[in-house]
Design a protein around this motif. Sequence first.
Motif, PDB file in Angstrom:
ATOM      1  N   GLN A 193       0.837  -1.192   0.000  1.00  0.00           N
ATOM      2  CA  GLN A 193       0.000   0.000   0.000  1.00  0.00           C
ATOM      3  C   GLN A 193       0.879   1.252   0.000  1.00  0.00           C
ATOM      4  OE1 GLN A 193      -3.453  -0.344  -0.224  1.00  0.00           O
ATOM      5  NE2 GLN A 193      -2.757  -2.446  -0.526  1.00  0.00           N
ATOM      6  N   GLU A 194       0.339   2.325  -0.490  1.00  0.00           N
ATOM      7  CA  GLU A 194       1.095   3.576  -0.552  1.00  0.00           C
ATOM      8  C   GLU A 194       1.624   3.981   0.824  1.00  0.00           C
ATOM      9  OE1 GLU A 194       0.529   8.143  -2.164  1.00  0.00           O
ATOM     10  OE2 GLU A 194      -0.956   6.634  -2.681  1.00  0.00           O
ATOM     11  N   THR A 195       0.853   3.732   1.860  1.00  0.00           N
ATOM     12  CA  THR A 195       1.273   4.099   3.214  1.00  0.00           C
ATOM     13  C   THR A 195       2.409   3.226   3.739  1.00  0.00           C
ATOM     14  OG1 THR A 195      -0.431   2.664   4.150  1.00  0.00           O
ATOM     15  CG2 THR A 195      -1.004   4.993   3.833  1.00  0.00           C
ATOM     16  N   GLN A 196       2.718   2.129   3.054  1.00  0.00           N
ATOM     17  CA  GLN A 196       3.769   1.211   3.493  1.00  0.00           C
ATOM     18  C   GLN A 196       5.069   1.362   2.706  1.00  0.00           C
ATOM     19  OE1 GLN A 196       1.391  -2.298   2.673  1.00  0.00           O
ATOM     20  NE2 GLN A 196       1.277  -2.753   4.876  1.00  0.00           N
ATOM     21  N   GLN A 200      10.164   5.691  -7.081  1.00  0.00           N
ATOM     22  CA  GLN A 200       9.756   5.780  -8.478  1.00  0.00           C
ATOM     23  C   GLN A 200       8.989   4.523  -8.900  1.00  0.00           C
ATOM     24  OE1 GLN A 200      12.948   6.431 -11.235  1.00  0.00           O
ATOM     25  NE2 GLN A 200      11.589   6.440 -13.005  1.00  0.00           N
ATOM     26  N   VAL A 201       9.520   3.362  -8.569  1.00  0.00           N
ATOM     27  CA  VAL A 201       8.878   2.106  -8.970  1.00  0.00           C
ATOM     28  C   VAL A 201       7.578   1.888  -8.206  1.00  0.00           C
ATOM     29  CG1 VAL A 201       9.110  -0.398  -8.904  1.00  0.00           C
ATOM     30  CG2 VAL A 201      10.965   0.990  -9.767  1.00  0.00           C
ATOM     31  N   THR A 202       7.573   2.182  -6.934  1.00  0.00           N
ATOM     32  CA  THR A 202       6.384   1.892  -6.127  1.00  0.00           C
ATOM     33  C   THR A 202       5.307   2.961  -6.240  1.00  0.00           C
ATOM     34  OG1 THR A 202       7.431   2.837  -4.156  1.00  0.00           O
ATOM     35  CG2 THR A 202       7.645   0.449  -4.494  1.00  0.00           C
ATOM     36  N   SER A 203       5.579   4.040  -6.957  1.00  0.00           N
ATOM     37  CA  SER A 203       4.540   5.063  -7.142  1.00  0.00           C
ATOM     38  C   SER A 203       3.680   4.757  -8.362  1.00  0.00           C
ATOM     39  CB  SER A 203       5.170   6.451  -7.289  1.00  0.00           C
ATOM     40  OG  SER A 203       5.890   6.540  -8.500  1.00  0.00           O
ATOM     41  N   GLY A 204       4.135   3.844  -9.203  1.00  0.00           N
ATOM     42  CA  GLY A 204       3.399   3.531 -10.427  1.00  0.00           C
ATOM     43  C   GLY A 204       2.649   2.223 -10.332  1.00  0.00           C
ATOM     44  N   GLU A 264       3.599  -0.642 -11.104  1.00  0.00           N
ATOM     45  CA  GLU A 264       4.444  -1.762 -10.685  1.00  0.00           C
ATOM     46  C   GLU A 264       4.240  -2.100  -9.205  1.00  0.00           C
ATOM     47  OE1 GLU A 264       7.216  -4.825 -11.375  1.00  0.00           O
ATOM     48  OE2 GLU A 264       6.154  -3.556 -12.793  1.00  0.00           O
ATOM     49  N   ARG A 265       3.732  -1.142  -8.428  1.00  0.00           N
ATOM     50  CA  ARG A 265       3.530  -1.392  -6.995  1.00  0.00           C
ATOM     51  C   ARG A 265       2.627  -2.598  -6.754  1.00  0.00           C
ATOM     52  NH1 ARG A 265       1.446   3.437  -4.466  1.00  0.00           N
ATOM     53  NH2 ARG A 265      -0.633   2.607  -4.690  1.00  0.00           N
ATOM     54  N   ARG A 266       1.719  -2.869  -7.667  1.00  0.00           N
ATOM     55  CA  ARG A 266       0.802  -4.004  -7.480  1.00  0.00           C
ATOM     56  C   ARG A 266       1.540  -5.352  -7.482  1.00  0.00           C
ATOM     57  NH1 ARG A 266       0.060  -2.835 -12.959  1.00  0.00           N
ATOM     58  NH2 ARG A 266       0.379  -4.653 -14.276  1.00  0.00           N
ATOM     59  N   ASN A 267       2.773  -5.385  -7.981  1.00  0.00           N
ATOM     60  CA  ASN A 267       3.557  -6.619  -8.003  1.00  0.00           C
ATOM     61  C   ASN A 267       4.335  -6.864  -6.706  1.00  0.00           C
ATOM     62  OD1 ASN A 267       2.783  -7.372 -10.614  1.00  0.00           O
ATOM     63  ND2 ASN A 267       4.291  -5.997 -11.497  1.00  0.00           N
ATOM     64  N   PHE A 268       4.265  -5.923  -5.785  1.00  0.00           N
ATOM     65  CA  PHE A 268       4.938  -6.086  -4.502  1.00  0.00           C
ATOM     66  C   PHE A 268       3.939  -6.581  -3.470  1.00  0.00           C
ATOM     67  CE2 PHE A 268       7.796  -3.158  -6.608  1.00  0.00           C
ATOM     68  CZ  PHE A 268       9.037  -3.659  -6.253  1.00  0.00           C
ATOM     69  N   ILE A 269       4.308  -7.641  -2.787  1.00  0.00           N
ATOM     70  CA  ILE A 269       3.480  -8.229  -1.733  1.00  0.00           C
ATOM     71  C   ILE A 269       4.264  -8.092  -0.434  1.00  0.00           C
ATOM     72  CG2 ILE A 269       2.349 -10.339  -0.920  1.00  0.00           C
ATOM     73  CD1 ILE A 269       2.478 -11.244  -3.941  1.00  0.00           C
ATOM     74  N   VAL A 270       3.569  -7.668   0.617  1.00  0.00           N
ATOM     75  CA  VAL A 270       4.250  -7.466   1.891  1.00  0.00           C
ATOM     76  C   VAL A 270       3.584  -8.269   2.999  1.00  0.00           C
ATOM     77  CG1 VAL A 270       5.118  -5.168   1.319  1.00  0.00           C
ATOM     78  CG2 VAL A 270       2.909  -5.398   2.451  1.00  0.00           C
ATOM     79  N   ALA A 271       4.386  -8.588   3.989  1.00  0.00           N
ATOM     80  CA  ALA A 271       3.901  -9.159   5.245  1.00  0.00           C
ATOM     81  C   ALA A 271       4.150  -8.080   6.292  1.00  0.00           C
ATOM     82  CB  ALA A 271       4.649 -10.437   5.592  1.00  0.00           C
ATOM     83  N   ALA A 272       3.079  -7.573   6.888  1.00  0.00           N
ATOM     84  CA  ALA A 272       3.190  -6.509   7.878  1.00  0.00           C
ATOM     85  C   ALA A 272       2.639  -6.991   9.214  1.00  0.00           C
ATOM     86  CB  ALA A 272       2.434  -5.272   7.406  1.00  0.00           C
TER      87      ALA A 272
END
Length: 140
Positions: free
Chosen positions: A11-14, A36-40, A42-50
């Motif tokens: 998420q943008e907040t993360q 730059q990468v996570t603002s476009g 492409e961010r949807r391809n990042f998965i996080v465990a929070a």
Amino acid sequence: MASELKIGQLQETQVERAYVVAQAGMPRLTLASWRQVTSGSERRNFIVAADINDYVRGLCHARMENHPLAGRLFDIAIFIVVSPFREQEIAAKLFSNVKKQAIDANCNYLRVWTLRPENWDLLDDQDYRHRWDHGSMHPL
């Protein structure tokens, strides 16, 4: 702790908290490049465990590929877990989540790249992504 993890798209907040994890595995990664990468898209391809405080403990970059040899491939170029405790539990839960996504997407294989600092530069290198000789292939 692993049961208290939230796993989902970055998420943008993360973004800033996830950068700390990304840089642990890719020390040459700059904050500017990460933003730059996570603002476009492409961010949807990042998965996080929070964790319950929304601190990012695990991060992976995954996307579908049509690989010339493997066919439909769920390709995980980045898989990093950084936590002061229970890293194995976090990694197992994150891996289980991406494996389920790969199965749900009818992929033939799931590949986890070997983590190297230059992976960030290879994300958009189609020739490298289409090679068979790197990472760990898991038939599904």
